[in-house]
Design a protein around this motif. Structure first.
Motif, PDB file in Angstrom:
ATOM      1  N   MET A 260      92.098  25.198 -12.182  1.00  0.00           N
ATOM      2  CA  MET A 260      93.547  25.258 -12.025  1.00  0.00           C
ATOM      3  C   MET A 260      94.228  24.945 -13.350  1.00  0.00           C
ATOM      4  O   MET A 260      93.704  24.179 -14.166  1.00  0.00           O
ATOM      5  CB  MET A 260      94.004  24.278 -10.948  1.00  0.00           C
ATOM      6  CG  MET A 260      93.624  24.725  -9.546  1.00  0.00           C
ATOM      7  SD  MET A 260      94.317  23.643  -8.267  1.00  0.00           S
ATOM      8  CE  MET A 260      93.191  22.258  -8.402  1.00  0.00           C
TER       9      MET A 260
ATOM     10  N   SER B 199      99.351  25.687 -11.553  1.00  0.00           N
ATOM     11  CA  SER B 199      99.033  25.138 -10.239  1.00  0.00           C
ATOM     12  C   SER B 199      99.857  23.894  -9.940  1.00  0.00           C
ATOM     13  O   SER B 199     100.143  23.593  -8.784  1.00  0.00           O
ATOM     14  CB  SER B 199      97.543  24.793 -10.152  1.00  0.00           C
ATOM     15  OG  SER B 199      96.748  25.941 -10.369  1.00  0.00           O
TER      16      SER B 199
ATOM     17  N   THR C 137      98.398  19.646  -4.933  1.00  0.00           N
ATOM     18  CA  THR C 137      97.997  21.053  -5.022  1.00  0.00           C
ATOM     19  C   THR C 137      97.436  21.540  -3.684  1.00  0.00           C
ATOM     20  O   THR C 137      97.701  22.676  -3.281  1.00  0.00           O
ATOM     21  CB  THR C 137      96.953  21.265  -6.137  1.00  0.00           C
ATOM     22  OG1 THR C 137      95.848  20.372  -5.966  1.00  0.00           O
ATOM     23  CG2 THR C 137      97.585  21.037  -7.504  1.00  0.00           C
ATOM     24  N   ARG C 138      96.700  20.666  -2.986  1.00  0.00           N
ATOM     25  CA  ARG C 138      96.221  21.046  -1.647  1.00  0.00           C
ATOM     26  C   ARG C 138      97.388  21.243  -0.695  1.00  0.00           C
ATOM     27  O   ARG C 138      97.412  22.184   0.107  1.00  0.00           O
ATOM     28  CB  ARG C 138      95.277  19.973  -1.079  1.00  0.00           C
ATOM     29  CG  ARG C 138      93.929  19.897  -1.722  1.00  0.00           C
ATOM     30  CD  ARG C 138      92.930  19.199  -0.808  1.00  0.00           C
ATOM     31  NE  ARG C 138      93.376  17.892  -0.355  1.00  0.00           N
ATOM     32  CZ  ARG C 138      93.054  16.743  -0.941  1.00  0.00           C
ATOM     33  NH1 ARG C 138      92.311  16.744  -2.033  1.00  0.00           N
ATOM     34  NH2 ARG C 138      93.476  15.590  -0.441  1.00  0.00           N
TER      35      ARG C 138
ATOM     36  N   GLU D 225      99.016  24.477  -0.818  1.00  0.00           N
ATOM     37  CA  GLU D 225      98.236  25.556  -0.206  1.00  0.00           C
ATOM     38  C   GLU D 225      98.125  25.404   1.306  1.00  0.00           C
ATOM     39  O   GLU D 225      97.515  26.243   1.972  1.00  0.00           O
ATOM     40  CB  GLU D 225      96.819  25.576  -0.800  1.00  0.00           C
ATOM     41  CG  GLU D 225      96.782  25.835  -2.288  1.00  0.00           C
ATOM     42  CD  GLU D 225      95.392  25.615  -2.866  1.00  0.00           C
ATOM     43  OE1 GLU D 225      94.440  25.429  -2.074  1.00  0.00           O
ATOM     44  OE2 GLU D 225      95.256  25.639  -4.096  1.00  0.00           O
TER      45      GLU D 225
ATOM     46  N   ARG E  76      96.560  22.873   2.833  1.00  0.00           N
ATOM     47  CA  ARG E  76      95.268  22.274   3.169  1.00  0.00           C
ATOM     48  C   ARG E  76      95.378  20.762   3.157  1.00  0.00           C
ATOM     49  O   ARG E  76      96.132  20.190   2.383  1.00  0.00           O
ATOM     50  CB  ARG E  76      94.183  22.694   2.164  1.00  0.00           C
ATOM     51  CG  ARG E  76      93.828  24.162   2.215  1.00  0.00           C
ATOM     52  CD  ARG E  76      92.564  24.438   1.410  1.00  0.00           C
ATOM     53  NE  ARG E  76      92.734  24.203  -0.013  1.00  0.00           N
ATOM     54  CZ  ARG E  76      92.042  23.319  -0.717  1.00  0.00           C
ATOM     55  NH1 ARG E  76      91.145  22.542  -0.125  1.00  0.00           N
ATOM     56  NH2 ARG E  76      92.245  23.169  -2.014  1.00  0.00           N
TER      57      ARG E  76
ATOM     58  N   LEU F 299      86.936  22.614   0.306  1.00  0.00           N
ATOM     59  CA  LEU F 299      87.294  23.990   0.620  1.00  0.00           C
ATOM     60  C   LEU F 299      86.033  24.696   1.109  1.00  0.00           C
ATOM     61  O   LEU F 299      85.056  24.821   0.373  1.00  0.00           O
ATOM     62  CB  LEU F 299      87.845  24.681  -0.630  1.00  0.00           C
ATOM     63  CG  LEU F 299      88.195  26.166  -0.531  1.00  0.00           C
ATOM     64  CD1 LEU F 299      89.217  26.413   0.572  1.00  0.00           C
ATOM     65  CD2 LEU F 299      88.716  26.671  -1.868  1.00  0.00           C
TER      66      LEU F 299
ATOM     67  N   GLU G 198      86.539  19.356  -4.151  1.00  0.00           N
ATOM     68  CA  GLU G 198      87.404  19.283  -5.323  1.00  0.00           C
ATOM     69  C   GLU G 198      87.407  17.902  -5.967  1.00  0.00           C
ATOM     70  O   GLU G 198      87.741  17.768  -7.149  1.00  0.00           O
ATOM     71  CB  GLU G 198      88.831  19.688  -4.944  1.00  0.00           C
ATOM     72  CG  GLU G 198      88.952  21.141  -4.529  1.00  0.00           C
ATOM     73  CD  GLU G 198      90.391  21.547  -4.296  1.00  0.00           C
ATOM     74  OE1 GLU G 198      91.198  21.429  -5.228  1.00  0.00           O
ATOM     75  OE2 GLU G 198      90.699  21.969  -3.160  1.00  0.00           O
TER      76      GLU G 198
ATOM     77  N   LEU H 110      86.640  28.295  -7.945  1.00  0.00           N
ATOM     78  CA  LEU H 110      87.645  27.618  -7.120  1.00  0.00           C
ATOM     79  C   LEU H 110      88.893  28.470  -6.968  1.00  0.00           C
ATOM     80  O   LEU H 110      89.441  28.590  -5.860  1.00  0.00           O
ATOM     81  CB  LEU H 110      88.005  26.270  -7.743  1.00  0.00           C
ATOM     82  CG  LEU H 110      89.092  25.460  -7.036  1.00  0.00           C
ATOM     83  CD1 LEU H 110      88.681  25.117  -5.608  1.00  0.00           C
ATOM     84  CD2 LEU H 110      89.406  24.185  -7.816  1.00  0.00           C
ATOM     85  N   GLU H 111      89.343  29.079  -8.043  1.00  0.00           N
ATOM     86  CA  GLU H 111      90.551  29.911  -7.960  1.00  0.00           C
ATOM     87  C   GLU H 111      90.334  31.113  -7.052  1.00  0.00           C
ATOM     88  O   GLU H 111      91.201  31.453  -6.235  1.00  0.00           O
ATOM     89  CB  GLU H 111      90.967  30.374  -9.356  1.00  0.00           C
ATOM     90  CG  GLU H 111      92.297  31.103  -9.398  1.00  0.00           C
ATOM     91  CD  GLU H 111      93.477  30.235  -8.997  1.00  0.00           C
ATOM     92  OE1 GLU H 111      94.531  30.803  -8.638  1.00  0.00           O
ATOM     93  OE2 GLU H 111      93.366  28.990  -9.040  1.00  0.00           O
TER      94      GLU H 111
ATOM     95  N   ARG I 151      90.242  29.916  -3.450  1.00  0.00           N
ATOM     96  CA  ARG I 151      91.564  29.539  -2.948  1.00  0.00           C
ATOM     97  C   ARG I 151      92.345  30.751  -2.456  1.00  0.00           C
ATOM     98  O   ARG I 151      93.307  30.618  -1.704  1.00  0.00           O
ATOM     99  CB  ARG I 151      92.352  28.824  -4.039  1.00  0.00           C
ATOM    100  CG  ARG I 151      91.845  27.436  -4.377  1.00  0.00           C
ATOM    101  CD  ARG I 151      92.519  26.885  -5.610  1.00  0.00           C
ATOM    102  NE  ARG I 151      93.941  26.703  -5.402  1.00  0.00           N
ATOM    103  CZ  ARG I 151      94.884  26.868  -6.328  1.00  0.00           C
ATOM    104  NH1 ARG I 151      94.550  27.247  -7.537  1.00  0.00           N
ATOM    105  NH2 ARG I 151      96.148  26.657  -6.053  1.00  0.00           N
ATOM    106  N   HIS I 152      91.924  31.949  -2.881  1.00  0.00           N
ATOM    107  CA  HIS I 152      92.619  33.186  -2.494  1.00  0.00           C
ATOM    108  C   HIS I 152      91.600  34.242  -2.041  1.00  0.00           C
ATOM    109  O   HIS I 152      91.489  35.303  -2.653  1.00  0.00           O
ATOM    110  CB  HIS I 152      93.429  33.718  -3.677  1.00  0.00           C
ATOM    111  CG  HIS I 152      94.362  32.722  -4.283  1.00  0.00           C
ATOM    112  ND1 HIS I 152      95.575  32.402  -3.724  1.00  0.00           N
ATOM    113  CD2 HIS I 152      94.245  31.958  -5.397  1.00  0.00           C
ATOM    114  CE1 HIS I 152      96.174  31.493  -4.469  1.00  0.00           C
ATOM    115  NE2 HIS I 152      95.395  31.204  -5.490  1.00  0.00           N
TER     116      HIS I 152
END
Length: 220
Positions: A1, A46, A115-116, A119, A121, A126, A135, A158-159, A162-163
């Motif tokens: 991030m 991020s 940051t979670r 999103e 979360r 994750l 994380e 991770l990025e 996340r998507h």
């Protein structure tokens, strides 16, 4: 991030940037508010760590300016310890507030939380099928096996995770893996993807020719 750090103290700023880099974050560090505003408006981040006592403008003005048009998670880092100041910052749109002096591990934990939260979360882990990314510990498990990744390999995975199923362009991934002023080889992202495929299999990360990459949810 990718983190936007706004701190005018050179020793503290360097220390935070070094610590974040070790935790696999890409960090762009600015010492003045107007530079931070320009960066936030033109680049994808991020989260932001924002000091309030800046030399060119009050950090609260930076916060208020960004909150007019951005939902970027913002963590205030300041020596202003009055309850009224904390309330004012939170009411102005800050996501969290850390007082100086601070514990570095607490700062990192609070950064992970905001940051979670952005999103949607709650868990620090994750999980997508057989892929699990913690994380907090930066550990990765694939099909029940622990996988050792380099700093940028971890950040890239991770990025993408996340998507899932979303195509992320190569320029976007480059900006998340490398900060301003860092030299980036033309095939840098391709090299990291190649290493991930060797460790996780070829079907997990798909190439969308001419655009970028996506993590295939069906492959997990």
């Amino acid at each position: 991030m990718r983190i936007l750090l706004v701190e005018d103290d050179p020793l503290l700023g360097d220390g935070i940037k070094t610590a974040l880099t070790r935790e696999a974050y890409t960090v762009d560090w600015f010492t003045e508010g107007h530079h931070a505003i320009e960066a936030a408006q033109n680049e994808a981040f991020s989260a932001m760590i924002l000091d309030l006592g800046l030399p060119d403008m009050d950090g609260m003005a930076v916060l208020q300016h960004l909150r007019q048009a951005s939902g970027l998670p913002i963590l205030i880092l300041t020596a202003r310890d009055a309850v009224e100041e904390r309330i004012r910052g939170l009411d102005a749109g800050a996501d969290d507030y850390v007082l100086k002096p601070f514990n570095l591990q607490e700062l990192l934990a609070r950064l992970r939380v905001i940051t979670r939260r952005a999103e949607g979360r709650a868990s620090r882990t994750l999980t997508l099928g057989a892929l699990s990314i913690d994380e907090a510990s930066h550990s990765v498990s694939w099909q029940g096996q622990d996988i050792a990744l380099g700093r940028r390999e971890y950040a890239l995975l991770l990025e993408l995770a996340r998507h899932p199923d979303k195509v992320l362009s190569r320029p976007r991934l480059e900006s998340l893996l490398y900060g301003w002023g860092e030299e980036v080889a033309s095939n840098a992202v391709e090299v990291h993807v190649h290493h991930l495929r060797k460790k996780l299999g070829k079907s997990l990360i798909m190439t969308v020719r001419g655009i970028g990459y996506r993590l295939d949810r069906r492959a997990v």
